[in-house]
Design an enzyme around this catalytic site. Structure first.
Site, short mmCIF file in Angstrom:
data_model
loop_
_atom_site.label_atom_id
_atom_site.label_comp_id
_atom_site.label_asym_id
_atom_site.label_seq_id
_atom_site.Cartn_x
_atom_site.Cartn_y
_atom_site.Cartn_z
N ILE A 1 48.18 -7.88 -22.39
CA ILE A 1 49.12 -6.62 -21.89
C ILE A 1 50.25 -7.27 -21.37
O ILE A 1 50.10 -8.34 -20.93
CB ILE A 1 48.05 -5.62 -20.73
CG1 ILE A 1 47.59 -6.47 -19.48
CG2 ILE A 1 47.26 -4.82 -21.28
CD1 ILE A 1 46.76 -5.96 -18.65
N ASP A 2 51.28 -6.68 -21.32
CA ASP A 2 52.56 -7.21 -20.75
C ASP A 2 52.42 -7.78 -19.42
O ASP A 2 51.61 -7.21 -18.42
CB ASP A 2 53.79 -6.30 -20.99
CG ASP A 2 53.83 -5.79 -22.13
OD1 ASP A 2 53.59 -6.46 -23.13
OD2 ASP A 2 54.38 -4.66 -22.62
N LYS A 3 53.42 -8.57 -19.03
CA LYS A 3 53.48 -9.26 -17.67
C LYS A 3 53.56 -8.13 -16.76
O LYS A 3 52.89 -8.33 -15.51
CB LYS A 3 54.74 -10.30 -17.63
CG LYS A 3 54.96 -10.58 -16.30
CD LYS A 3 56.31 -11.45 -16.24
CE LYS A 3 56.88 -11.94 -15.16
NZ LYS A 3 57.62 -10.95 -14.24
#
EC number: 5.4.99.-
Length: 306
Positions: A136-138
């Site tokens: 999952i994105d930062k």
């Protein structure tokens, strides 16, 4: 920086992955297969599989990712472990944490924290991404599953491929969505105008399907739940922008008119994760409440001045 290579095939009937390793002796077959799988290789501007049989005069383009040698350091990052056994770990990742080390983010990542937490992680993804099944994105918070051995890793990846996992996200978007439910079925690929972005496109793209449901409506915004059928890079962020309801706070795909929300990055939280246990076959289901900054954004949307 990625390096672009372009070839024109001069033979017939050879597997694409084999042919490419013959063109460049520094490339391993497994690396080339990974590039093909991740869409870094196209034939006549189309994404194909490793077993594609090349034809004379095919135009083959390769985006060779930058190779970076990484030494992973174990760090005590006080991870929020939701569940753990001998096969899997489920972590509630905070916003702002990168999943695995990469150029610009050598430390402070989920992998650094996992290396401190336990020594038994699957090695399928190599030294930089031990145990990492999906990302999952930062600046997306929430639930992520990690494999502690190769057998568990293979099982979880297969479930992702077969679309049997459950991945539900909560988000806040600009605009009031009139219908209660919907599905966005639109292929996603690299944005030809900006290689750091993804976009809905027929070129160099892969299937992408997102189901959404409106949870609440405000004067100018909507609280939405999204479920992933596929898992492309930035999928929910790209799809919500595509239907003209971009996610608030999103620095890449957010609304053109910026409203100041009390959050750093996109208001997107992985709130539910479900899968079959790789050893027992038991249905596992985990839920996570959105963090305080997300709740603050909901309150901001509720009181937003018309």
């Amino acid at each position: 920086m990625e390096t672009m290579h372009s070839y024109k095939a001069d033979s017939n009937g050879i597997r694409l992955d084999k042919w490419l390793t013959e063109q460049n002796s520094e490339w391993s077959r497994s690396a080339v297969q990974d590039w093909i799988k991740s869409g870094h290789v196209t034939v006549n501007e189309q994404i194909v599989k490793s077993n594609y049989k090349i034809k004379a005069n095919d135009v083959i383009e390769v985006e060779e990712p930058e190779v970076v040698e990484l030494e992973i350091t174990a760090e005590d990052l006080q991870l929020d472990i939701v569940y753990e056994d001998e096969d899997v770990i489920v972590v509630n990742k905070p916003r702002g944490m990168v999943v695995h080390p990469a150029p610009g983010h050598p430390g402070g990542t989920l992998v650094n924290g996992l290396m401190h937490h336990c020594n038994d992680l699957s090695g399928i993804n190599g030294v930089a991404r031990p145990g990492i099944v999906h990302r999952i994105d930062k600046d997306t918070s929430g639930l992520i599953m990690v494999a502690k051995n190769d057998k568990a890793h293979e099982s979880l990846v297969e479930q992702l491929k077969n679309k049997t996992t459950k991945r539900r996200y909560e988000t806040i978007v600009a605009g009031v969505i009139s219908h209660d439910k919907g599905t966005v079925d639109a292929p996603i690929g690299r944005d030809p105008q900006d290689r750091q972005k993804m976009t809905v496109t027929e070129m160099h793209s892969r299937e992408a399907v997102t189901h959404f449901q409106v949870l609440d409506r405000f004067s100018r915004h909507s609280h939405v739940a999204c479920e992933l059928e596929t898992g492309r890079t930035h999928q929910i962020r790209v799809h919500m922008k595509y239907i003209e309801f971009p996610i608030v706070g999103d620095p890449k795909y957010g609304p053109r008119k910026k409203h100041q929300f009390p959050i750093e990055g996109q208001a997107l939280h992985a709130s539910m994760l479900g899968f079959k246990h790789p050893r027992t076959g038991e249905e596992m289901l985990f839920n996570s409440e959105p963090p305080e900054d997300f709740k603050a954004c909901l309150q901001h949307a509720r009181t937003f001045s018309i």
